[in-house]
Write an enzyme that holds these catalytic residues in place. Structure first.
Site, PDB file in Angstrom:
ATOM      1  N   CYS A  10       0.749  -1.348   0.026  1.00 40.47           N
ATOM      2  CA  CYS A  10       0.142   0.040   0.113  1.00 40.47           C
ATOM      3  C   CYS A  10       0.752   1.175   0.100  1.00 40.47           C
ATOM      4  O   CYS A  10       0.214   2.208  -0.330  1.00 40.47           O
ATOM      5  CB  CYS A  10      -1.004  -0.073   1.264  1.00 40.47           C
ATOM      6  SG  CYS A  10      -2.040  -1.429   1.174  1.00 40.47           S
ATOM      7  N   HIS A  59      -3.201   6.786   2.460  1.00 41.01           N
ATOM      8  CA  HIS A  59      -3.739   5.586   1.755  1.00 41.01           C
ATOM      9  C   HIS A  59      -5.123   5.038   2.421  1.00 41.01           C
ATOM     10  O   HIS A  59      -5.365   5.111   3.831  1.00 41.01           O
ATOM     11  CB  HIS A  59      -2.719   4.367   2.025  1.00 41.01           C
ATOM     12  CG  HIS A  59      -3.463   3.017   2.057  1.00 41.01           C
ATOM     13  ND1 HIS A  59      -3.917   2.742   0.844  1.00 41.01           N
ATOM     14  CD2 HIS A  59      -3.229   1.961   2.860  1.00 41.01           C
ATOM     15  CE1 HIS A  59      -4.349   1.497   1.168  1.00 41.01           C
ATOM     16  NE2 HIS A  59      -4.066   1.160   2.348  1.00 41.01           N
ATOM     17  N   ASN A  71     -10.464  -0.113  -0.095  1.00 40.81           N
ATOM     18  CA  ASN A  71      -8.958  -0.140   0.105  1.00 40.81           C
ATOM     19  C   ASN A  71      -8.479  -0.910  -1.354  1.00 40.81           C
ATOM     20  O   ASN A  71      -8.590  -1.767  -1.719  1.00 40.81           O
ATOM     21  CB  ASN A  71      -8.676  -0.892   1.099  1.00 40.81           C
ATOM     22  CG  ASN A  71      -7.062  -1.072   1.171  1.00 40.81           C
ATOM     23  OD1 ASN A  71      -6.473  -0.894   0.194  1.00 40.81           O
ATOM     24  ND2 ASN A  71      -6.667  -1.486   2.697  1.00 40.81           N
TER      25      ASN A  71
END
Length: 320
Positions: free
Chosen positions: A113, A239, A269
């Site tokens: 990520c 993020h 996500n």
């Protein structure tokens, strides 16, 4: 000064929308529970009609158009992904071919990520060292490929998408000013996908605790390099793991909620695609304007994390 800066942004999302209702009966959960715990209401998943390379190429082409550049000007293509279409060759060479950047250097990067930030730092270094003039940085993920749809703790979290930015040189005051990246492999077993099973496994409570602390530390360090305070940021883009993590990090930094980008409710996500997707949406929604100071932060499997301070489209034109 001549610095590396961001001159264009683009994004692409798959068409199929998967709402929380898809999980309610199978996982014995509810839309209310999912929203309260994660902030997520829906996500997008590739359905087999398009490849991840197709999606990423659309995002890259849009970013080039936004920067008023063509594919022939691209020297490097750096793609952050943990879910490429094939084990090898990588995603980047195919994307370069699809957009017409034939002959450009192209490589994939895997930093989970935090991959987009790692790729953005590399792009800025290439431009400022004059090893490249124009670099495409793309975060592209199809996390639906590695999500265990029977795991109540993780199935609801992940989505697919792609976002890209164009990095080039300009006479900029801030540009891509500072980056702070770190890792701690000791905790790798808390968030991972194994080579055999190829499904994401996560210890949610521990990941939450580490994510907030590490993003805040890295963001403060990057700001210190620029002699800035968190309150001087026009927008904080973290993020989009889930809404609680983003909001907790912003609160600890002291960034007002109205300066926090949050789009996890409708994209979920998307790992390394989440920051460029959030930047793209923030600009389209009017929350991000030319010259704004932006704080970027991410945390992911590894553990790896990072933060950066950039100015948003500080100049219209790329230096010759």
């Amino acid at each position: 000064m001549s610095r590396a800066g961001i001159f264009g942004v683009g994004a692409a999302l798959p068409e199929p929308i998967v709402a929380n209702e898809a999980f309610v009966q199978r996982l014995d959960t509810s839309d209310e529970w999912i929203v309260r715990r994660t902030g997520i209401r829906e996500r997008r998943w590739l359905d087999g009609t398009r490849s991840l390379a197709d999606l990423a190429a659309e995002a890259c082409a849009a970013a080039l158009h936004d920067a008023h550049r063509d594919a022939a000007a691209v020297d490097r293509v750096i793609v952050s992904t943990i879910t490429p279409d094939r084990l090898t060759p990588g995603l980047a060479p195919e994307i370069a071919a699809l957009i017409g950047a034939r002959g450009a250097g192209a490589s994939d990067l895997n930093a989970a990520c935090a991959g987009f930030l790692a790729a953005l730092e590399q792009a800025a270094a290439l431009v400022e060292s004059e090893r490249a003039d124009v670099v495409l940085v793309c975060g592209a993920e199809a996390l639906s490929r590695i999500t265990d749809m029977e795991d109540r703790a993780t199935a609801i979290l992940f989505g697919d998408g792609a976002g890209a930015v164009v990095v080039a040189r300009g006479e900029l005051d801030l540009g891509c000013a500072a980056f702070e990246l770190g890792s701690d492999g000791v905790h790798g077993d808390l968030l991972y996908a194994g080579a055999e099973e190829r499904l994401l496994r996560m210890e949610g409570r521990e990941v939450y605790r580490h994510a907030v602390r590490r993003m805040v530390e890295a963001m403060r360090s990057a700001l210190a390099h620029c002699r800035l305070e968190a309150g001087e940021l026009d927008l904080f883009v973290a993020h989009q793991a889930n809404a609680r993590i983003v909001e907790a990090a912003a609160d600890e930094l002291g960034v007002p909620r109205d300066r926090v980008a949050l789009n996890v409710d409708h994209v979920a996500n998307t790992s390394s695609a989440s920051i460029p997707l959030a930047l793209w949406e923030a600009e389209r929604g009017g929350a991000l304007r030319a010259g704004d100071r932006v704080g970027l932060a991410a945390f992911g499997a590894g553990f790896v994390w990072g933060a950066g301070v950039v100015s948003w489209k500080e100049r219209v034109h790329v230096c010759a």
